[in-house]
Design an enzyme around this catalytic site. Sequence first.
Site, PDB file in Angstrom:
ATOM      1  N   GLY A 199       6.919   1.352  31.535  1.00 42.27           N
ATOM      2  CA  GLY A 199       8.228   1.270  32.174  1.00 42.27           C
ATOM      3  C   GLY A 199       8.173   2.003  33.499  1.00 42.27           C
ATOM      4  O   GLY A 199       7.358   2.902  33.703  1.00 42.27           O
ATOM      5  N   ALA A 200       9.033   1.572  34.409  1.00 41.72           N
ATOM      6  CA  ALA A 200       9.020   2.195  35.723  1.00 41.72           C
ATOM      7  C   ALA A 200      10.286   2.985  35.912  1.00 41.72           C
ATOM      8  O   ALA A 200      11.375   2.515  35.646  1.00 41.72           O
ATOM      9  CB  ALA A 200       8.910   1.130  36.806  1.00 41.72           C
ATOM     10  N   PRO A 223       7.057  27.281  46.761  1.00 36.25           N
ATOM     11  CA  PRO A 223       6.057  27.706  47.728  1.00 36.25           C
ATOM     12  C   PRO A 223       6.236  27.186  49.159  1.00 36.25           C
ATOM     13  O   PRO A 223       5.662  27.748  50.081  1.00 36.25           O
ATOM     14  CB  PRO A 223       4.756  27.151  47.144  1.00 36.25           C
ATOM     15  CG  PRO A 223       5.184  25.954  46.368  1.00 36.25           C
ATOM     16  CD  PRO A 223       6.589  26.191  45.930  1.00 36.25           C
ATOM     17  N   CYS A 248      15.199  21.716  55.145  1.00 35.56           N
ATOM     18  CA  CYS A 248      16.307  20.907  54.651  1.00 35.56           C
ATOM     19  C   CYS A 248      17.366  21.752  53.959  1.00 35.56           C
ATOM     20  O   CYS A 248      18.484  21.322  53.751  1.00 35.56           O
ATOM     21  CB  CYS A 248      15.810  19.785  53.757  1.00 35.56           C
ATOM     22  SG  CYS A 248      14.719  20.344  52.479  1.00 35.56           S
ATOM     23  N   GLU A 293      11.881   6.593  38.327  1.00 35.77           N
ATOM     24  CA  GLU A 293      11.544   7.511  39.419  1.00 35.77           C
ATOM     25  C   GLU A 293      10.782   8.728  38.900  1.00 35.77           C
ATOM     26  O   GLU A 293       9.777   9.145  39.451  1.00 35.77           O
ATOM     27  CB  GLU A 293      12.836   7.959  40.080  1.00 35.77           C
ATOM     28  CG  GLU A 293      12.691   8.241  41.551  1.00 35.77           C
ATOM     29  CD  GLU A 293      14.038   8.610  42.145  1.00 35.77           C
ATOM     30  OE1 GLU A 293      14.102   9.664  42.760  1.00 35.77           O
ATOM     31  OE2 GLU A 293      15.012   7.853  41.957  1.00 35.77           O
TER      32      GLU A 293
END
Lengths: 419, 269
Positions: A189-190, A115, A50, A192
């Site tokens: 809490g959510a 890596p 990428c 990312e």
Amino acid sequence: MAIIVVGLNHKTANLDIRERLAFSPEKLERGLQDIKKIPQVKEVAILSTCNRVELYLHTDNNSDVYSDIEHALSNLHQIQREQFSQHLYKYEGVDAIRHVFRVAASLDSMVIGEPQILGQIKEAFEISLKKKTTGVVLNKLLSSSISTAKRIRTETKIAEHAVSISYAAVELAKKIFSTLKGKISLLIGAGEMAELAAKHLINNGVDRVVVTNRTYERACALAEGLKGKAIRFEDFFDELIKIDIVICSTAAPTYILTKEHMQKLMKLRRNRPIFIIDISVPRNIDPEINSIDNVYLYDVDDLQDVVDSNMQNRKAEAKKAEDIVLQEVEKFVKWLDSLEVIPTIIDIRRHVERIRDDEFEKMRHKLTNLDDNTLKEIHYMTTAIINKIIHPCIASLKENPEDSKTLVAMIRRFYGLDS
Amino acid sequence: MKFLTDISITLYLIAFILSILNVYKTTNKIRFFFNLFSISAFLIHTISIIMRYYDIGTIPITNMHESSSFFAWSVFVIFLYLHYRYRFIVLGTFILPIVILLMVTSSLLYSEIRGVSPVLQSYWLIIHTVSAFTGNASFAVAAGIGVMYQLQERFLKKKKMTELFNKLPSVQILDEINYRLITIGFPLHTLAIISGALWSESSFGIFWRWDPKEVWALITWLIYATILHLRLVKGWRGRKSALLSVIGFLAVLFTYFGVNLFMESYHTF
């Protein structure tokens, strides 16, 4: 004969261009074949990640191979040449070799020392081997770059210590707990980043994850993804007695855990250590609780500091790694030079054998009464003679001295190999 | 055989220096030489103890020279076990100084073999001294681990990721080893006190006479009893436990050296 690298990476091209030139597995096979068809190209391998797309080539003559390659890329990816050609970098000879070694060693990566790149190089190597688009030179180049990367990994600390916040959290956890096996983590809490940190913890042995959120449904959804248990927000304090690692990222405007809370909790926990990661901004956990024994509190800035200092260390280690790359490039160049000796050795042998065969034929026409056995013996004898005569010459070539190029040139003149 | 003691001191010292180097640069070479030097030191040390045993005809813990050598030896045995169990050379940085200091003491207080005092010629000698010094050794290593805990805890709290931080194991492991060593040392120390009392009774007809050695052994016992009590009843663990284990070891050292050097006691040999 030349080794060439043509490519672009995160430094020379933005994601938009990189995406358009990236090779999917199917495209990669076609790409290898198409580029192999270019007359000057003897060997080719393609690395596509990428962050970079690179072509490694072994060519006969590099004078106008670039335009053929750009043309092939343009056809393969259905993109105008003008759109990408300015982003391409081109390396030849020693620069190309050094570049490949640096890429494999992750010295050219966005995050130095990461890596994944080594695995990606290995994969590119395997595919080209399978498609038979590489030969002696590129095979050696890629395998040397892989072994150099491994050497750097063992001899420097370039890949040591986390350079992302979520990994830093895992490394710290390992300095607090004897093992992460059997440990329970709580996500308050959510977010990312919280989710990512939880995943890293699970990958490193944490057994169970408990999730809580002001909206119970969201907690349930996240818990399902992490194969954990959801609890109601009101219950989280009682749950804390059993928890070892807390990752907090709520949008609460105030502290949801104060020093008094924590002191009470530590008594109930019989002082078992607890690691609390507060990645919410503003902070949700009173920073004062870090002063309580067996409580280790890290906020997002603390983790960032850890990451920054690790990154500094990696940069220092990268200098040592560059030296190793130079050493290995030198070895490779030496090997490459020795290659040029081999065609000469073959030519000498062919030359003297042709002389012998001619003379042998002449003799047979003159002496017709010789039986097969005698002829065989004479053939043996002449073979022994020519071997002994050319042996010192071949041996000195194989020694591969500093001035092998001069030696090769002189020998070719003596035997008239190029006439 | 003073020179054997001196050779093993030198080798222990080299191993100690290697363990410090290891903090800054870990290589297989350093590991190899650390193991080589520490094990050779230990083997020579062991030979010196065995030779002494044959020379005096009983377990060589009859004077300061012999006992500090045996003390150091026991510390190293525990170190060796932990080193092979947990594989951290950095342990050497904290434990070997104790071994070296005890060995230097042993070397300085070297005494030629003379007849063992009749009061010592008893099977109580073995029970009493071996339990006392293996107990002391457990406390010594617990203190070394306690210091490591203090440092690692400071690094974690102050968020200082130094080279040493990277090499030290987790605080929980250090806390567990510290606790386990105390649970081994405590019964041994208790046994030493009890066997000492019984021995005193059998040779002098009195169990306990508040001699400074006895008093300080009891103070030491009380400190470790407190550590265990607080841990089991109040759930004390971590920093305070580690600190107390260091204080406990200071009491051990005073009982061993201080009483012999500064106080009048029938228990000096």
